[in-house]
Design an enzyme around this catalytic site. Structure first.
Site, PDB file in Angstrom:
ATOM      1  N   CYS A 147       4.451   8.498   2.041  1.00  0.00           N
ATOM      2  CA  CYS A 147       4.867   9.429   3.093  1.00  0.00           C
ATOM      3  C   CYS A 147       3.632  10.167   3.603  1.00  0.00           C
ATOM      4  O   CYS A 147       2.948  10.830   2.831  1.00  0.00           O
ATOM      5  CB  CYS A 147       5.896  10.416   2.543  1.00  0.00           C
ATOM      6  SG  CYS A 147       6.320  11.670   3.766  1.00  0.00           S
ATOM      7  N   GLY A 292      15.535   1.769  10.292  1.00  0.00           N
ATOM      8  CA  GLY A 292      15.470   3.224  10.254  1.00  0.00           C
ATOM      9  C   GLY A 292      15.747   3.847  11.605  1.00  0.00           C
ATOM     10  O   GLY A 292      16.900   3.920  12.051  1.00  0.00           O
TER      11      GLY A 292
END
Ligand SMILES: Cc1cc2nc3c(=O)[nH]c(=O)nc-3n(C[C@H](O)[C@H](O)[C@H](O)COP(=O)(O)O)c2cc1C
Length: 340
Positions: A147, A292
């Protein structure tokens, strides 16, 4: 979007019969479409709903050591068509609460394709969280080391950009891994050579690889004369990163093939919007894909998996395929030939 001309009366019947199932470790997924981490699925209830609505599997939001509220708004922006930039700051209930929820739900992880994504600040956190999830029966983990905005203001290198740190975490996780647990490592595109991390993952016995997480990004408001996201720096996702994802996946798959490790499944993620994109990734050689940001293009987000799966069957029919294994990896072979 491709328009399929029906040739015969019974085309629809034949299309319905096309087999889109794939094997992921010991699980049979009805289709290769997986909900990506951090998208829609924060609670177990919503993850189960998405499974019921047609996803082949689902991945939880990345669960961390402590409960985290995430950053303040704005956290997700769409600066231009097909570009999403987010810095949500990994909001999550913390592993203890999530473990408790799983116990209450009494999930049979041998049958339910629910993958738990884990994010830790260091090797101790990763090991503690995964140890607890294993105790309640979780079988498949996605290790989020990638991330780009896990740290406030996001100026430091992240774990997935540091080979030594990645190696250390995987080494420690090996010590607590149960026999039937599977680890998928989610790699960052924000590195010069992604295969360096593939090599480390293989040397630590990784079971699967997913790529890519978001691409480091920054958007600026020309009138406020400020970065737009509250965290300033974020991660780009959506259709604008698909070709970046495809190149990184090609690097990973070529490396695995060259080193006789194509038995390690690769899961493609990044910018997939429709069944044509799914075909592109499968042709590249991925086992399955995650979806996503593009879910937001669908009127009813949970319906998107069914809709893409039906379109995938139509394209497979048009191309003359009955099963995914008949065409998976065709394009990587073309690339491989060229660079022999
Ligand atoms: C709002 C948002 C939240 C995300 N949260 C997570 C997360 O918790 N863990 C993770 O591994 N990836 C997270 N991601 C990254 C996605 O799982 C995915 O890797 C990335 O968005 C690229 O795929 P896409 O273009 O289909 O969205 C997040 C992405 C977005 C847009």
């Amino acid at each position: 979007m491709i328009k399929i001309q029906f040739q015969k009366k019974d085309d629809a019947k034949e299309i319905k019969a096309i087999d889109t199932s794939i094997d992921l470790f010991d699980l049979k997924l009805k289709n290769p479409l997986i909900l990506a981490s951090g998208i829609l699925g924060v609670s177990l209830e919503s993850l189960m709903q998405i499974l019921k609505a047609g996803a082949g599997a689902v991945i939880s939001k990345s669960i961390g050591f402590k409960p985290k509220e995430g950053y303040v708004n704005p956290i997700v922006i769409k600066p231009m068509e097909n570009v999403f930039v987010n810095a949500v700051g990994l909001p999550n209930p913390g592993y203890q609460k999530f473990v408790k929820n799983i116990k209450e739900y009494n999930i049979d992880f041998n049958k339910i394709p629910l993958i738990i994504s884990v994010w830790g600040g260091n090797e101790e956190e990763f090991s503690t969280i995964i140890g607890s999830f294993q105790d309640v029966g979780v079988k498949i983990f996605e290790l989020n080391i990638s991330c780009p905005h896990s740290d406030p203001k996001s100026r430091k290198l992240i774990i997935g950009q540091m080979p030594d740190k990645t190696d250390q975490i995987l080494k420690d996780l090996k010590k607590i891994k149960k026999n039937n647990t599977k680890f998928i490592i989610k790699l960052s595109p924000n590195v010069t050579d992604i295969t360096e991390f593939v090599k480390i993952a293989i040397s630590n016995g990784i079971d699967g690889i997913s790529a890519i997480n978001t691409v480091q990004a920054l958007e600026i408001d020309p009138y406020l004369e400020m970065p737009v996201l509250a965290n300033y720096f974020g991660g780009q996702s959506g259709p604008s990163i698909r070709c970046i994802a495809q190149k990184k996946l090609a690097d990973i798959i070529l490396y695995l093939r060259k080193n006789n490790r194509s038995n390690i499944p690769v899961i493609g993620v990044g910018g997939i919007r429709n069944a044509e994109d799914v075909m592109r990734f499968l042709l590249l050689g991925v086992e399955c894909v995650q979806i996503g940001s593009a879910i937001s293009y669908y009127k009813n987000p949970v319906e998107c998996f069914n809709s893409i799966s039906n379109e995938l069957k139509k394209i497979m029919y048009k191309q003359g395929y009955n099963k995914i294994s008949e065409f998976r990896g065709k394009v990587i072979k073309v690339i491989e030939e060229r660079y022999k």
